[in-house]
Write a protein that holds these residues in place. Structure first.
Motif, PDB file in Angstrom:
ATOM      1  N   PRO A 109       0.814  -1.225   0.000  1.00  0.00           N
ATOM      2  CA  PRO A 109       0.000   0.000   0.000  1.00  0.00           C
ATOM      3  C   PRO A 109       0.846   1.273   0.000  1.00  0.00           C
ATOM      4  O   PRO A 109       0.483   2.258  -0.657  1.00  0.00           O
ATOM      5  CB  PRO A 109      -0.812  -0.115   1.293  1.00  0.00           C
ATOM      6  CG  PRO A 109      -0.854  -1.565   1.583  1.00  0.00           C
ATOM      7  CD  PRO A 109       0.443  -2.119   1.112  1.00  0.00           C
TER       8      PRO A 109
ATOM      9  N   LEU B  92       2.263   1.759  -3.570  1.00  0.00           N
ATOM     10  CA  LEU B  92       1.184   2.186  -4.458  1.00  0.00           C
ATOM     11  C   LEU B  92       0.771   3.631  -4.183  1.00  0.00           C
ATOM     12  O   LEU B  92       0.491   4.398  -5.114  1.00  0.00           O
ATOM     13  CB  LEU B  92      -0.022   1.261  -4.308  1.00  0.00           C
ATOM     14  CG  LEU B  92       0.131  -0.165  -4.853  1.00  0.00           C
ATOM     15  CD1 LEU B  92      -1.088  -1.010  -4.483  1.00  0.00           C
ATOM     16  CD2 LEU B  92       0.313  -0.145  -6.365  1.00  0.00           C
ATOM     17  N   SER B  93       0.748   4.008  -2.902  1.00  0.00           N
ATOM     18  CA  SER B  93       0.396   5.386  -2.538  1.00  0.00           C
ATOM     19  C   SER B  93       1.405   6.370  -3.107  1.00  0.00           C
ATOM     20  O   SER B  93       1.022   7.427  -3.644  1.00  0.00           O
ATOM     21  CB  SER B  93       0.321   5.530  -1.013  1.00  0.00           C
ATOM     22  OG  SER B  93      -0.676   4.710  -0.461  1.00  0.00           O
TER      23      SER B  93
ATOM     24  N   VAL C 215      -5.393   7.929  -0.068  1.00  0.00           N
ATOM     25  CA  VAL C 215      -5.328   6.629  -0.742  1.00  0.00           C
ATOM     26  C   VAL C 215      -4.703   5.531   0.112  1.00  0.00           C
ATOM     27  O   VAL C 215      -5.118   4.371   0.025  1.00  0.00           O
ATOM     28  CB  VAL C 215      -4.588   6.750  -2.091  1.00  0.00           C
ATOM     29  CG1 VAL C 215      -5.363   7.619  -3.051  1.00  0.00           C
ATOM     30  CG2 VAL C 215      -3.191   7.295  -1.916  1.00  0.00           C
TER      31      VAL C 215
ATOM     32  N   TYR D  65      -7.208   3.650   2.209  1.00  0.00           N
ATOM     33  CA  TYR D  65      -8.053   2.708   1.469  1.00  0.00           C
ATOM     34  C   TYR D  65      -7.265   1.474   1.044  1.00  0.00           C
ATOM     35  O   TYR D  65      -7.768   0.349   1.107  1.00  0.00           O
ATOM     36  CB  TYR D  65      -8.622   3.379   0.205  1.00  0.00           C
ATOM     37  CG  TYR D  65      -9.591   4.500   0.466  1.00  0.00           C
ATOM     38  CD1 TYR D  65     -10.927   4.238   0.778  1.00  0.00           C
ATOM     39  CD2 TYR D  65      -9.196   5.829   0.391  1.00  0.00           C
ATOM     40  CE1 TYR D  65     -11.834   5.266   1.015  1.00  0.00           C
ATOM     41  CE2 TYR D  65     -10.089   6.865   0.619  1.00  0.00           C
ATOM     42  CZ  TYR D  65     -11.399   6.583   0.927  1.00  0.00           C
ATOM     43  OH  TYR D  65     -12.279   7.595   1.163  1.00  0.00           O
ATOM     44  N   LEU D  66      -6.033   1.705   0.582  1.00  0.00           N
ATOM     45  CA  LEU D  66      -5.247   0.609   0.013  1.00  0.00           C
ATOM     46  C   LEU D  66      -4.838  -0.428   1.056  1.00  0.00           C
ATOM     47  O   LEU D  66      -4.776  -1.622   0.746  1.00  0.00           O
ATOM     48  CB  LEU D  66      -3.995   1.170  -0.666  1.00  0.00           C
ATOM     49  CG  LEU D  66      -4.231   1.934  -1.969  1.00  0.00           C
ATOM     50  CD1 LEU D  66      -2.945   2.606  -2.434  1.00  0.00           C
ATOM     51  CD2 LEU D  66      -4.755   0.994  -3.052  1.00  0.00           C
TER      52      LEU D  66
ATOM     53  N   THR E 148      -5.826  -4.235   0.295  1.00  0.00           N
ATOM     54  CA  THR E 148      -4.829  -5.264  -0.028  1.00  0.00           C
ATOM     55  C   THR E 148      -4.906  -6.422   0.954  1.00  0.00           C
ATOM     56  O   THR E 148      -4.721  -7.586   0.566  1.00  0.00           O
ATOM     57  CB  THR E 148      -3.408  -4.677  -0.030  1.00  0.00           C
ATOM     58  OG1 THR E 148      -3.167  -3.990   1.215  1.00  0.00           O
ATOM     59  CG2 THR E 148      -3.225  -3.688  -1.179  1.00  0.00           C
TER      60      THR E 148
END
Length: 431
Positions: free
Chosen positions: A188, A191-192, A413, A416-417, A421
């Protein structure tokens, strides 16, 4: 059935307050009355229910001191010129297209050092927001990156109150928990970073729209000594001094700077501490105004009132039906999925992170026998879900501190991620 009626009645009052745009404090007070009445109708005496509610309220009241310190620190960092000094001396080093990513990373770092999402928002969050808005970056994007960053460290710092609370509830070792938290946060986090870097393609920042140094120089004396409160905060945080003592020391170091560098008088400082700092220069005011103990009063009331729920629930057994529902859900969607669902419900009812963690643990403690797995499930659900509830102080206080809109929640984000995940991983493992 009585339990469902009580919970739905409270939710109805809460939704009504939110829909009418009024404070949720009346809804929380109504909730106390509703849950006490439910207890009385199911055969419980008022005295033990009230006593248990007051006991959990007293246990949570220590957070009030932290809120007051945040209001004071936020004001003094502004009034002393700490925020203007840091912003003025970093604008030339920061490229506009990396401001959103930098906001996320710097707030991650500050929250890891302090262990406090609120303190991080009140210091680094204010700095990065001021820096970003001076470059015409959307406050919604900056607010989302700030929320993601401050809760990255709030979740996995060894000095985090939420991490300490989870450790206590699950009877686990905090450093073992941190190792697991870093492991589940790796994807996460990456990705963020990628998403916040990509957001540059959707923005039109400008490095030269405002001469921020010249602007602040007219309203503040930007002497190097104004950065001392920030240095004090970082040094004490690295030394793992209690976050309240750290914020208090930083605030005290800012007082003489307000008096002798910025030439404020005591009545002026007193007004700022109570009602927030207000810059006389109308061009600078939108960038630095805010803070004050008064800005935290609503938050303190929300925490004190809502914390009584946990004690009332323990005394009346109101959550027994919810236990059965959660157990059934776990059999269908996995233990983590059931814990996530419970954390969303408790986050919406509790309106703050601390009570949400406690209620989620009460609802899900029977699902998992291993303390370590129970701890990481709480860390990856209740800790990061609470800030996503629009009416929760977990998001309300940081966003108010930095001056970001509620719509910033859409851009947080990382919050949420992380559960997403984990949910995907749990689904894959079940298959």
């Amino acid at each position: 059935m009585p339990e469902i009626i009580a919970i739905l009645s409270f939710c109805a009052v809460l939704v009504a307050c939110i829909a009418c745009g009024i404070s949720i404090i009346p809804a929380l007070l109504a909730g106390v009355a509703i849950f006490l009445m439910h207890g009385r109708l199911t055969g419980h005496a008022f005295k033990p229910m009230v006593a248990k509610g007051l006991a959990t309220m007293r246990a949570a009241s220590i957070v009030v001191v932290t809120f007051m310190l945040i209001g004071i620190l936020t004001t003094l960092w502004r009034a002393a010129g700490t925020v203007p000094f840091i912003v003025a001396n970093t604008t030339g080093l920061v490229r506009p297209h990396v401001v959103i990513l930098l906001t996320f990373l710097l707030n991650c770092l500050m929250s890891l050092l302090t262990g406090s999402s609120f303190a991080s928002a009140a210091t680094m969050g204010v700095i990065t927001m001021t820096l970003g808005t001076s470059m015409n970056i959307s406050p919604m994007l900056l607010g989302g990156a700030t929320l993601s960053g401050i809760y990255f460290g709030d979740r996995c710092s060894p000095v985090s109150t939420s991490a300490q609370l989870v450790k206590t509830l699950t009877h686990t070792n905090i450093f073992d928990n941190i190792r697991l938290m870093l492991r589940t946060a790796t994807v996460p986090f990456a990705l963020s970073c990628a998403i916040y870097a990509a957001m540059a393609l959707c923005t039109h920042p400008s490095a030269g729209s405002v001469d921020i140094t010249a602007l602040f120089s007219k309203a503040f004396d930007l002497h190097w000594v104004t950065v001392v409160p920030a240095v004090v905060l970082v040094i004490l945080a690295v030394a793992r001094i209690d976050v309240r003592a750290t914020m208090g020391a930083s605030a005290l170091s800012a007082l003489p700077i307000c008096l002798f560098v910025q030439h404020m008088d005591w009545p002026e400082i007193g007004r700022a501490l109570l009602f927030g700092f207000h810059c006389a220069d109308p061009r600078v005011a939108p960038l630095v105004d805010g803070g004050g103990i008064g800005s935290m009063v609503k938050v303190m009331l929300i925490v004190c009132i809502s914390s009584s729920y946990s004690g009332i629930f323990q005394e009346t057994g109101l959550l027994r039906g919810a236990h059965r529902l959660i157990s059934s859900l776990a059999r269908h969607v996995s233990v983590f999925g059931a814990t996530l669902a419970a954390s969303i419900a408790t986050g919406a009812i509790a309106c703050n992170q601390t009570l949400s963690i406690m209620l989620t643990d009460q609802l899900c403690e029977h699902l998992e026998s291993d303390g370590q797995r129970k701890a990481i499930n709480l860390e990856d659900t209740a800790v990061v879900v609470a800030p996503l509830i629009p009416w929760s102080i977990a998001s309300g206080v940081p966003l108010a501190s930095v001056g970001a809109p509620t719509s910033s929640l859409l851009m947080a984000v990382f919050l949420y991620l992380l559960p997403l995940t984990r949910l995907i991983d749990a689904a894959v493992r079940r298959k």
